[in-house]
Design an enzyme around this catalytic site. Structure first.
Site, mmCIF file in Angstrom:
data_model
loop_
_atom_site.group_PDB
_atom_site.id
_atom_site.type_symbol
_atom_site.label_atom_id
_atom_site.label_comp_id
_atom_site.label_asym_id
_atom_site.label_seq_id
_atom_site.Cartn_x
_atom_site.Cartn_y
_atom_site.Cartn_z
ATOM 1 N N ASP A 56 5.872 14.463 -10.944
ATOM 2 C CA ASP A 56 4.916 15.482 -10.496
ATOM 3 C C ASP A 56 5.382 16.253 -9.265
ATOM 4 O OD1 ASP A 56 2.988 15.100 -12.446
ATOM 5 O OD2 ASP A 56 2.252 13.310 -11.441
ATOM 6 N N HIS B 164 6.199 5.365 -7.548
ATOM 7 C CA HIS B 164 5.865 5.131 -8.950
ATOM 8 C C HIS B 164 5.696 3.643 -9.170
ATOM 9 C CE1 HIS B 164 5.991 5.272 -13.308
ATOM 10 N NE2 HIS B 164 5.632 6.530 -13.156
HETATM 11 N N1 CMC Z 1 3.065 7.741 0.307
HETATM 12 C C1 CMC Z 1 3.080 6.768 1.238
HETATM 13 N N2 CMC Z 1 3.122 5.446 0.979
HETATM 14 C C2 CMC Z 1 3.171 5.091 -0.320
HETATM 15 C C3 CMC Z 1 3.159 6.038 -1.356
HETATM 16 C C4 CMC Z 1 3.112 7.410 -1.014
HETATM 17 N N3 CMC Z 1 3.102 8.343 -1.963
HETATM 18 N N4 CMC Z 1 3.207 5.403 -2.546
HETATM 19 C C5 CMC Z 1 3.236 4.098 -2.269
HETATM 20 N N5 CMC Z 1 3.225 3.904 -0.920
HETATM 21 C C6 CMC Z 1 3.334 2.603 -0.216
HETATM 22 C C7 CMC Z 1 2.020 1.851 -0.271
HETATM 23 O O1 CMC Z 1 1.187 2.139 0.836
HETATM 24 C C8 CMC Z 1 2.516 0.422 -0.269
HETATM 25 O O2 CMC Z 1 2.918 0.111 1.048
HETATM 26 P P1 CMC Z 1 2.759 -1.408 1.609
HETATM 27 O O3 CMC Z 1 3.686 -2.242 0.757
HETATM 28 O O4 CMC Z 1 3.162 -1.317 3.023
HETATM 29 O O5 CMC Z 1 1.321 -1.779 1.416
HETATM 30 C C9 CMC Z 1 3.797 0.465 -1.104
HETATM 31 O O6 CMC Z 1 4.277 1.817 -0.944
HETATM 32 C C10 CMC Z 1 3.605 0.183 -2.588
HETATM 33 O O7 CMC Z 1 2.616 1.083 -3.070
HETATM 34 P P2 CMC Z 1 1.487 0.682 -4.090
HETATM 35 O O8 CMC Z 1 0.328 1.592 -3.922
HETATM 36 O O9 CMC Z 1 1.246 -0.794 -4.034
HETATM 37 O O10 CMC Z 1 2.235 0.971 -5.457
HETATM 38 P P3 CMC Z 1 1.565 1.198 -6.849
HETATM 39 O O11 CMC Z 1 2.585 0.847 -7.850
HETATM 40 O O12 CMC Z 1 0.239 0.483 -6.927
HETATM 41 O O13 CMC Z 1 1.233 2.761 -6.863
HETATM 42 C C11 CMC Z 1 1.470 5.111 -7.134
HETATM 43 C C12 CMC Z 1 2.048 3.714 -7.487
HETATM 44 C C13 CMC Z 1 2.184 6.139 -8.000
HETATM 45 C C14 CMC Z 1 -0.021 5.150 -7.477
HETATM 46 C C15 CMC Z 1 1.702 5.397 -5.626
HETATM 47 O O14 CMC Z 1 3.085 5.392 -5.337
HETATM 48 C C16 CMC Z 1 1.059 6.722 -5.171
HETATM 49 O O15 CMC Z 1 -0.124 6.725 -4.834
HETATM 50 N N6 CMC Z 1 1.840 7.851 -5.177
HETATM 51 C C17 CMC Z 1 1.265 9.147 -4.848
HETATM 52 C C18 CMC Z 1 0.543 9.727 -6.053
HETATM 53 C C19 CMC Z 1 1.493 10.204 -7.127
HETATM 54 O O16 CMC Z 1 2.460 10.912 -6.868
HETATM 55 N N7 CMC Z 1 1.184 9.840 -8.411
HETATM 56 C C20 CMC Z 1 1.953 10.283 -9.561
HETATM 57 C C21 CMC Z 1 2.666 9.149 -10.232
HETATM 58 S S1 CMC Z 1 3.906 9.730 -11.397
HETATM 59 C C22 CMC Z 1 3.026 10.528 -12.619
HETATM 60 C C23 CMC Z 1 2.363 9.593 -13.540
HETATM 61 O O17 CMC Z 1 3.019 9.022 -14.400
HETATM 62 O O18 CMC Z 1 1.141 9.432 -13.393
#
Ligand code: CMC
Length: 428
Positions: A364, A307
């Site tokens: 989710d 998240h």
């Molecule tokens: N699986 C594997 N690696 C992950 C995941 C995941 N689900 N989420 C984040 N990471 C890693 C990412 O690759 C990065 O690694 P590194 O630092 O080595 O580059 C690190 O964790 C930080 O991730 P980020 O993408 O920079 O974080 P963000 O804040 O931009 O993204 C997110 C947040 C929710 C989009 C992401 O965690 C994700 O894609 N999760 C899966 C989709 C999901 O479940 N979304 C629902 C969110 S909750 C409902 C809502 O409110 O929308």
């Protein structure tokens, strides 16, 4: 003495005011930065950028705290009805009996959608994704109710528009589902609760009495409350930015529905179930999925994990996990996907990659399992999220409008070609 932040640029010092929130959150006010220094800030994805000062939702990602207008999410999910929470988010306080009665009556009065809208549904292909239909239908409401476009921002027109939208979204959502599966649509039944009426339109069939199952009604009420607002997330920011151009509420919320659809946002609930189903179908060890999620050359991510704000735990996920166990038990549903979800959570939470990055199950991860148990088809999961999120979108749009916030318009740093002379087609 008020705090300030000092910045040194090209040897010159500048001071910027520091803003403190009611929970002592701090922000540096850089609204005059470009005017005084010529610089802008760079923050892709707005990871460190506050776009507004809001009094609606407080979220402490480090400690897993979520409150609507000061009330803990745990307490609201346990004790309130969704319609009360909608009132709270939109109007600022929990309603008293008279206010609740008035709000309920007004919302109930507007549940039917214009007959002409049925023809729009007819034009969509069978099997059309309900989120695509929902966003189009919400935008089209503005054409039926021109007072929603009132540039004078008349309070009566705004309230009417808000009540209409809350009333009609469940009707449109249920109609989108019926169209998706090719079944006849149902008219609303206004002696039912907000949630019960939605269930009747979803699962009722003509000429038969539909009986609302109180277990399902109560579970949906809780799920809607848990989704009702989440401060400046992707879809809510979209609603506020679209609304900041003074676009009407229907158009702004339609844009929010579209933003929510993506699998990194609300679309994750559908993606989670599809992932768990794939794990079950393949039968490969869970570790191989975890390894794929960690592999930076593989685009696969563990859906329902991580998240932007919660780096410790998502309080909504805790409540939903417990509710999933209860609802499946009460309904006597035995879903093997729930076991896979629990095992996957266990493996991921003990893996250094996930621990180090603060990746925990989000809202989710378990919501799709409850939706399945309640008989909601996978394509409709994100629609359920949209139904829950509506009061948050409306409350945030209203706040933005009342604060007369400026039009949302970020800057950029241009990195394209510098000036070059046009060459004729023959010379290229
Ligand atoms: N699986 C594997 N690696 C992950 C995941 C995941 N689900 N989420 C984040 N990471 C890693 C990412 O690759 C990065 O690694 P590194 O630092 O080595 O580059 C690190 O964790 C930080 O991730 P980020 O993408 O920079 O974080 P963000 O804040 O931009 O993204 C997110 C947040 C929710 C989009 C992401 O965690 C994700 O894609 N999760 C899966 C989709 C999901 O479940 N979304 C629902 C969110 S909750 C409902 C809502 O409110 O929308």
């Amino acid at each position: 003495m008020s705090e300030t932040a000092r910045m040194i640029l090209d040897g010159q010092e500048y001071e910027f005011p520091v803003i403190s929130g009611s929970e002592n959150e701090k922000a540096i006010d850089i609204s005059k930065l470009r005017g005084s220094t010529g610089y802008i800030t760079m923050d892709p994805g707005f990871k460190n950028t506050g776009s507004t000062q809001s009094g609606i939702t407080y979220l402490d990602g480090e400690n897993g705290v979520l409150r609507y207008r000061g009330y803990a999410i745990e307490e609201l999910a346990e004790k309130a009805s969704f319609i009360e929470v909608a009132y709270l988010l939109i109007y600022g306080d929990l309603p008293n009996k008279e206010q609740l009665q008035y709000f309920n009556d007004s919302v109930t009065r507007h549940t039917i959608v214009h007959e002409n809208m049925k023809r729009f549904f007819d034009a969509f292909p069978l099997g059309a994704h309900p989120m695509g239909m929902l966003s189009s239908m919400v935008a089209s409401l503005s054409t039926f109710y021109p007072e929603s476009q009132n540039p004078n921002r008349d309070i009566t027109d705004i309230d009417l528009t808000i009540h209409r939208l809350i009333a009609k979204l469940p009707t449109l959502a249920a109609q989108a589902y019926k169209h998706n599966v090719g079944l006849p649509t149902m008219y609303p039944k206004n002696d039912l609760s907000y949630v019960g009426n939605f269930m009747h339109m979803m699962w009722g069939v003509p000429a038969e009495d539909y009986e609302v199952n109180p277990i399902v009604e109560s579970a949906l009420n809780k799920l809607f409350i848990l989704h009702a607002d989440h401060e400046q997330n992707c879809s809510t920011s979209t609603v506020r930015v679209v609304g900041s151009s003074q676009a009407n509420l229907y158009s702004s919320v339609s844009a929010g529905v579209s933003a929510l659809w993506g699998p990194l946002h609300g679309g994750a609930n559908q993606a989670v179930i599809e992932m768990l189903e794939a794990i079950r179908a393949e039968g490969s060890p869970l570790q191989s999925w975890i390894d794929r999620a960690k592999d930076k050359t593989d685009s696969f991510r563990l859906m329902g994990f991580g998240h932007r704000v919660y780096k410790n735990f998502d309080p909504r996920a805790r409540i939903i996990k417990k509710a999933a166990d209860e609802v499946l038990g009460q309904l006597g549903v035995n879903d093997p996907v729930l076991d896979i979800a629990k095992q996957l959570e266990e493996v991921a939470l003990n893996d250094e990659y996930f621990v180090k990055r603060g990746l925990y199950p989000n809202v989710d991860f378990y919501s799709g399992i409850i939706y399945r148990a309640l008989g909601i088809p996978t394509d409709m999961f994100t629609v359920m999220f949209a139904l829950g999120r509506l009061p948050g979108w409306i409350g945030q749009w209203k706040e933005m409008t009342e604060n007369r916030e400026p039009i949302g318009r970020p800057r950029q740093v241009y990195v394209g070609a510098t000036e070059r002379a046009f060459t004729s087609l023959d010379a290229r």
